[in-house]
Design an enzyme around this catalytic site. Structure first.
Site, PDB file in Angstrom:
ATOM      1  N   CYS A  88      36.260  21.178  80.214  1.00 38.73           N
ATOM      2  CA  CYS A  88      36.284  22.473  79.508  1.00 38.73           C
ATOM      3  C   CYS A  88      37.677  23.061  79.282  1.00 38.73           C
ATOM      4  O   CYS A  88      38.086  23.256  78.136  1.00 38.73           O
ATOM      5  CB  CYS A  88      35.404  23.463  80.260  1.00 38.73           C
ATOM      6  SG  CYS A  88      33.661  23.015  80.129  1.00 38.73           S
ATOM      7  N   GLU A 124      30.635  22.673  86.962  1.00 37.82           N
ATOM      8  CA  GLU A 124      30.100  21.450  87.555  1.00 37.82           C
ATOM      9  C   GLU A 124      30.291  21.532  89.066  1.00 37.82           C
ATOM     10  O   GLU A 124      31.283  22.063  89.555  1.00 37.82           O
ATOM     11  CB  GLU A 124      30.828  20.226  86.999  1.00 37.82           C
ATOM     12  CG  GLU A 124      30.448  19.965  85.558  1.00 37.82           C
ATOM     13  CD  GLU A 124      31.266  18.861  84.902  1.00 37.82           C
ATOM     14  OE1 GLU A 124      31.891  18.064  85.621  1.00 37.82           O
ATOM     15  OE2 GLU A 124      31.272  18.810  83.660  1.00 37.82           O
TER      16      GLU A 124
HETATM   17  N1  LIG Z   1      30.345  20.298  81.482  1.00 36.87           N
HETATM   18  C1  LIG Z   1      30.571  21.585  81.696  1.00 36.87           C
HETATM   19  O1  LIG Z   1      30.930  21.999  82.811  1.00 36.87           O
HETATM   20  C2  LIG Z   1      30.380  22.588  80.601  1.00 36.87           C
HETATM   21  C3  LIG Z   1      30.306  23.952  80.939  1.00 36.87           C
HETATM   22  C4  LIG Z   1      30.131  24.878  79.921  1.00 36.87           C
HETATM   23  C5  LIG Z   1      30.056  24.450  78.596  1.00 36.87           C
HETATM   24  N2  LIG Z   1      30.139  23.123  78.294  1.00 36.87           N
HETATM   25  C6  LIG Z   1      30.014  22.713  76.900  1.00 36.87           C
HETATM   26  O2  LIG Z   1      28.695  22.200  76.711  1.00 36.87           O
HETATM   27  C7  LIG Z   1      28.726  21.121  75.756  1.00 36.87           C
HETATM   28  C8  LIG Z   1      28.126  19.881  76.391  1.00 36.87           C
HETATM   29  O3  LIG Z   1      28.963  19.473  77.455  1.00 36.87           O
HETATM   30  P1  LIG Z   1      28.468  18.411  78.544  1.00 36.87           P
HETATM   31  O4  LIG Z   1      29.535  18.362  79.579  1.00 36.87           O
HETATM   32  O5  LIG Z   1      27.089  18.707  78.934  1.00 36.87           O
HETATM   33  O6  LIG Z   1      28.523  17.072  77.657  1.00 36.87           O
HETATM   34  P2  LIG Z   1      27.917  15.654  78.043  1.00 36.87           P
HETATM   35  O7  LIG Z   1      28.770  14.666  77.353  1.00 36.87           O
HETATM   36  O8  LIG Z   1      27.715  15.546  79.514  1.00 36.87           O
HETATM   37  O9  LIG Z   1      26.468  15.657  77.364  1.00 36.87           O
HETATM   38  C9  LIG Z   1      26.238  15.610  76.003  1.00 36.87           C
HETATM   39  C10 LIG Z   1      24.947  14.826  75.783  1.00 36.87           C
HETATM   40  O10 LIG Z   1      24.559  14.946  74.416  1.00 36.87           O
HETATM   41  C11 LIG Z   1      24.002  13.703  74.014  1.00 36.87           C
HETATM   42  N3  LIG Z   1      23.995  13.658  72.548  1.00 36.87           N
HETATM   43  C12 LIG Z   1      25.028  13.481  71.708  1.00 36.87           C
HETATM   44  N4  LIG Z   1      24.591  13.533  70.427  1.00 36.87           N
HETATM   45  C13 LIG Z   1      23.271  13.766  70.466  1.00 36.87           C
HETATM   46  C14 LIG Z   1      22.255  13.926  69.464  1.00 36.87           C
HETATM   47  N5  LIG Z   1      22.542  13.862  68.168  1.00 36.87           N
HETATM   48  N6  LIG Z   1      20.991  14.137  69.869  1.00 36.87           N
HETATM   49  C15 LIG Z   1      20.682  14.191  71.184  1.00 36.87           C
HETATM   50  N7  LIG Z   1      21.593  14.038  72.172  1.00 36.87           N
HETATM   51  C16 LIG Z   1      22.880  13.834  71.823  1.00 36.87           C
HETATM   52  C17 LIG Z   1      24.889  12.682  74.690  1.00 36.87           C
HETATM   53  O11 LIG Z   1      24.267  11.415  74.767  1.00 36.87           O
HETATM   54  C18 LIG Z   1      25.086  13.333  76.066  1.00 36.87           C
HETATM   55  O12 LIG Z   1      24.083  12.931  76.967  1.00 36.87           O
HETATM   56  C19 LIG Z   1      30.184  20.973  75.340  1.00 36.87           C
HETATM   57  O13 LIG Z   1      30.407  21.717  74.170  1.00 36.87           O
HETATM   58  C20 LIG Z   1      30.935  21.590  76.495  1.00 36.87           C
HETATM   59  O14 LIG Z   1      32.174  22.115  76.097  1.00 36.87           O
HETATM   60  C21 LIG Z   1      30.281  22.186  79.276  1.00 36.87           C
END
Ligand SMILES: NC(=O)c1ccc[n+]([C@@H]2O[C@H](COP(=O)([O-])OP(=O)(O)OC[C@H]3O[C@@H](n4cnc5c(N)ncnc54)[C@H](O)[C@@H]3O)[C@@H](O)[C@H]2O)c1
Length: 472
Positions: A262, A154
Site C-alpha cells: 500500500c 495485513e
Molecule cells: N493488502 C492490503 O493490505 C490492502 C489494504 C487496503 C487496501 N488495499 C487495496 O485493495 C486492493 C486489493 O489488494 P490486495 O492486496 O487484496 O490484492 P491481491 O493481489 O492480494 O488480490 C487481488 C485478487 O484479485 C484477483 N483478480 C484479479 N483480476 C480479477 C478479475 N478480473 N476477476 C476476479 N478476480 C480478479 C487476483 O487473482 C487476486 O486474487 C488494491 O487496490 C490495494 O491497494 C490493500
C-alpha cells in the site's frame, strides 16, 4: 442482502469472510481457479491470523461461497465489491486494468438494482470511469457506483475490519448509500463512525491517509539517521514527540523504510495524480524520495557496521565478500507472508552483489521470497540461519525474534554481531549478553562496550554472591 466480492486476495477474502460473519450472504470470486479450489477445501491462499477460522465457520454455515463464475455470482447481488489489485505502473500511476477487466466482465450479468462498490485503492475519478464502462457494456443496467476504501492492515486484518477506526463510504446516488449503510449497520451499531461523502472525496481519503502515515514513517526514519549522525537517541526522541497529543505515538518507530502493497504504491499514485492535476504534492514527493534514500543508506550501514565490528574482534575486516550474514525476517512486517516492496527485496540483492552469502529465516514469507530471490539460502529455523554466520541482520519484527536465546546465538555464530533494523532490543541488554549491536538512531555496542558490560555483570554477580554469604 447478497454480496459478491470480485477478487479474493488479502482485501477481498477478509472483506467477504467478515461480511459473512456479520450475517450477510457472500460469494467471493476470483479468476485464479487454484485459489478458489483451495478455498473450497479450506486452504487459505495467504497467511493472516484468524482468517481460516472466520472463513471456515461461514463456509460451514453456508453464508460464504467461492466461485470462478463471475456472471453467476453477480446475478441477483445487491452489492458487488471490487477488490482486485491496482499495482503501480512505471510512472507511478495506479494501474486500473484489473478493475476495468472485472467491470467489463460483470456488467452484462447485472440484474435488478445493484451497487458496484470500489474497494480497491483507485485514483480519483475511477468511479466515473467504471460508471462509463458499465453503461457502455450494458446500457440497460440499473446500478450506481460507490467508493468504500479499505484501511485494514495485513496481520491484523480481521480486527481492523470488525473494529475499524472509521468506515468511509462515497456515493452520488442515495440508493447506494442506503445499501452500504445497511451492510455496515452491525458495525455502526457498535459505534464505529461512518464518514459519508461523494465518490471523489472518498477515493482521495484513502490516498491521503496512507500518504500521511508514510510521512510519519519517513520522518522518524530521517530522525533515526540524524540521531546516528550526531549522537542522539531516537527512542527517547520518539517517545517525547509521541506524547504530544497533536502528534501521537503510532508510526514513530524507526525501521528499514515503509514497504508492503500500500504505502509505496499509494504515495506514488497520489504524487502522480497531483502532478497530472497541475497541483503537485511536494510533501508526498519528498516522502517517496526520503524512503528510497533511507533503504539505500541501510545497505551502507550494514557494511560499515560489520567491518567495524569485525575489526574490533581482530578479524579480517576488509570486505563483506565471502562473509555469511544471517537474515531474520523477509516480510515487509510481522504477521504476514507479504513481501511486496519489503526492504529485504532491496537490501538482500545488494548484499549478494557484494559477494555476501545470505542465510534467511522468516516464519511465513520464505516461499514468496524464494520465488524472487533464489540467491538466498532459506533455513528452517532461526538457529539454522545463525549457524556459522559472521553477522545477523534483523529485518522484520516477528515476535519470535524478540525472545532470542543469546547464549545459543553466540554458540552458533562465527562472530557475535547483530544489525537490527527494527530496534527490537535495548543496546544495554544486548551488550550484557556479549553481542555487538548496531540499530537505528541509538548508541552502537562495540567490542569495548561488550567487554565492559560483561565485567560489570560479573562484578554484580560476585557482589550478589558475597551479599548472600553475609546474610547466611
Ligand atoms: N493488502 C492490503 O493490505 C490492502 C489494504 C487496503 C487496501 N488495499 C487495496 O485493495 C486492493 C486489493 O489488494 P490486495 O492486496 O487484496 O490484492 P491481491 O493481489 O492480494 O488480490 C487481488 C485478487 O484479485 C484477483 N483478480 C484479479 N483480476 C480479477 C478479475 N478480473 N476477476 C476476479 N478476480 C480478479 C487476483 O487473482 C487476486 O486474487 C488494491 O487496490 C490495494 O491497494 C490493500
Amino acid at each position: 442482502m447478497r454480496i459478491t466480492i470480485v477478487g479474493s486476495g488479502y482485501v477481498g477474502l477478509v472483506t467477504g469472510a467478515c461480511f459473512a460473519d456479520l450475517g450477510w450472504r457472500v460469494t467471493c470470486v476470483d479468476i485464479d481457479h487454484d485459489k478458489i479450489d483451495g478455498l473450497r477445501q479450506g486452504q487459505m491462499p495467504i497467511f493472516e491470523p484468524g482468517l481460516a477460522e472466520v472463513v471456515g465457520r461461514n463456509a460451514e454455515n453456508g453464508r460464504l461461497e467461492f466461485d470462478t463464475d463471475l456472471a453467476a455470482a453477480v446475478d441477483g447481488a445487491d452489492a458487488v465489491f471490487l477488490t482486485v489489485g491496482t499495482p503501480p505502473m512505471e510512472d507511478g500511476r495506479a494501474d486500473t486494468t484489473a478493475v476495468a477487466a472485472a467491470v467489463t466482465a460483470l456488467a452484462p450479468a447485472l440484474t435488478g438494482y445493484t451497487v458496484v462498490v470500489i474497494k480497491s485503492t483507485v485514483p480519483v475519478g475511477t468511479g466515473d470511469y467504471v460508471h462509463r464502462l458499465i453503461s457502455e457494456a450494458n446500457p440497460n443496467a440499473d446500478f450506481s457506483i460507490a467508493s468504500n476504501p479499505e484501511f485494514l492492515r495485513e496481520g491484523n486484518a480481521i480486527r481492523d475490519f470488525m473494529e475499524p477506526d472509521r468506515i468511509v463510504i462515497g456515493y452520488d446516488d442515495e440508493r447506494a448509500g442506503d445499501i452500504l449503510r445497511t451492510l455496515y449497520n452491525p458495525l455502526e451499531q457498535r459505534n464505529v463512525p461512518v464518514v459519508a461523502t461523494d465518490c471523489a472525496t472518498s477515493e482521495l481519503i484513502k490516498y491521503s491517509a496512507n500518504s500521511f502515515l508514510a510521512a510519519k514513517v519517513a520522518f522518524i526514519n530521517e530522525m533515526a539517521d540524524l540521531c546516528d549522525a550526531i549522537g542522539a537517541n531516537v527512542d527517547d526522541l520518539a517517545r517525547a514527540i509521541g506524547l504530544d497529543n497533536r502528534i501521537g505515538p503510532s508510526f514513530l518507530r524507526p525501521g528499514p523504510g515503509y514497504g508492503g502493497s500500500c504505502f509505496p504504491k499509494d504515495t506514488l499514485a497520489l504524487a502522480a495524480q497531483a502532478q497530472e492535476a497541475d497541483c503537485p504534492v511536494r510533501i508526498v514527493e519528498a516522502v517517496v524520495a526520503s524512503n528510497a534514500h533511507h533503504v539505500r543508506r541501510l545497505v551502507r550501514k550494514i557494511e560499515r557496521s560489520c567491518l567495524k565490528a569485525w575489526a574490533g574482534l581482530g578479524r579480517d575486516h576488509a570486505t563483506l565478500a565471502g562473509k555469511t550474514i544471517a537474515v531474520l525476517g523477509l516480510a515487509f512486517k510481522s504477521n504476514t507472508d507479504d513481501i511486496r516492496y519489503a526492504a529485504s527485496l532491496v537490501i538482500l540483492p545488494q548484499l549478494a552483489k557484494h559477494g555476501v552469502k545470505l542465510r534467511a529465516y522468516d516464519p511465513a514469507a520464505m516461499d514468496n521470497a524464494a520465488e524472487v530471490m533464489p540467491e538466498v539460502t532459506y533455513c528452517a529455523s532461526v538457529g539454522e540461519a545463525l549457524d556459522s554466520a559472521d553477522a545477523v541482520l534483523v529485518l522484520t519484527e516477528w515476535p519470535e525474534f524478540q525472545v532470542l536465546d543469546w547464549a545459543d546465538l553466540k554458540a552458533r555464530m562465527a562472530a557475535p554481531v547483530m544489525i537490527d533494523f527494527r530496534n527490537l532490543f535495548s543496546p544495554q541488554d544486548v551488550a550484557g549478553n556479549g553481542v555487538m549491536y548496531f540499530s537505528l538512531g541509538r548508541p552502537e555496542v562495540q567490542a569495548e562496550q561488550v567487554l565492559e558490560a560483561t565485567v560489570t555483570r560479573l562484578e554484580d554477580v560476585s557482589a550478589a554472591r558475597s551479599r548472600s554469604t553475609l546474610t547466611l
